[in-house]
Design a protein around this motif. Structure first.
Motif: not given
Length: 300
Positions: A62-63, A38, A89, A66, A36, A50-52
């Motif tokens: 993701t967490r 961002a 989201a 961020v 991912g 943001m991409y995962l």
């Protein structure tokens, strides 16, 4: 693969070129695989994109991504971060502390924001308070593209400077400095230290002294880093001069010592931080050199 229009490609390339010097394109790697990324827009204090990879990224990726973006934003003094997300989201971002700032229609993207100050370290809060006291703009870090630097607590003495004051450096920087100084002497070049490690309080004192002399803040910040943002806090920065040259003057750029540093300092990990026409919009400081540790990629 579908080819993107030329104008779209140009915009992407332009944005990437802007992000890379600021290290604002963050990536997530798991098991040596890119899962991912961002992008942070410093000027607008926004999580841009943001991409995962849904097949490779773990639920916690993701967490963590961020939080990494937030930490990076906070290092530039940003106290509030915004983002716009799809409705699906919204709930997840709320769990991370983001709250809606604009009412969105059903099914429409929603704009969220989070206060980053609550997670700031104590020293970062003290720097922010000091800036308010001195009248330094709240967007200083972003405007000058400078990041906050904590005080080094493990410096050692390298002897006296030209004013006979004890001067200290980070341990690794001190070793590199000794080797560089010795090498310069072999070329009949004498490098003299003018300043090394400085505390945040010392840097604030320099700003106050100039304010008391009625120097405009804009002029001050072109020649002195704001407290909390000076490379001298790291213990890795050295201001240098050589015999016959006035310290902290452009005259140093015409010396043999400067030419030697330009050619050889990089071998010891030292680099000129503020060359002529630098991206930080800080006056040329040919005397200011900072040590950057050589990182073994196998340890990161």
């Amino acid at each position: 693969m579908k080819t993107q229009p030329a104008t779209q490609r140009e915009n992407i390339e332009k944005n990437l070129l802007k992000l890379l010097p600021d290290e604002s394109l963050l990536i997530a790697i798991e098991n040596r695989q890119l899962v991912g990324m961002a992008a942070l827009d410093l000027d607008r204090a926004r999580l841009m994109a943001m991409y995962l990879d849904p097949k490779a990224a773990h639920a916690d990726a993701t967490r963590r991504l961020v939080r990494a973006v937030e930490k990076h934003a906070r290092s530039f003094g940003i106290g509030r971060l915004e983002c716009t997300v799809k409705p699906q989201a919204w709930s997840f971002m709320e769990k991370l502390g983001y709250q809606a700032t604009v009412t969105a229609g059903e099914g429409e993207p929603v704009t969220l924001a989070r206060d980053l100050v609550e997670d700031a370290e104590d020293w970062q809060r003290r720097v922010a308070e000091l800036h308010r006291e001195l009248g330094i703009p709240s967007n200083y870090g972003v405007r000058y593209r400078l990041r906050m630097i904590p005080e080094n607590t493990d410096c050692l003495s390298i002897g006296a400077d030209i004013f006979d004051r004890d001067i200290q450096l980070d341990r690794a920087a001190a070793d590199a400095w000794k080797a560089m100084k010795t090498d310069a002497q072999r070329s009949n070049i004498e490098l003299q230290p003018v300043s090394g490690f400085r505390t945040v309080a010392y840097q604030a004192g320099l700003i106050r002294k100039k304010l008391n002399a009625n120097t405009p803040m804009g002029r001050i910040l072109r020649s002195s880093a704001a407290p909390g943002y000076s490379e001298h806090h790291s213990g890795c920065a050295l201001d240098l001069t050589t015999p016959g040259v006035s310290p902290l003057s452009a005259e140093f750029s015409m010396s043999r010592a400067y030419e030697w540093l330009k050619a050889r300092a990089g071998m010891y990990g030292f680099h000129e931080s503020y060359p002529n026409n630098n991206r930080h919009n800080i006056d040329w400081e040919p005397w200011h050199w900072c040590y950057h540790r050589h990182v073994d990629p196998r340890t990161t």
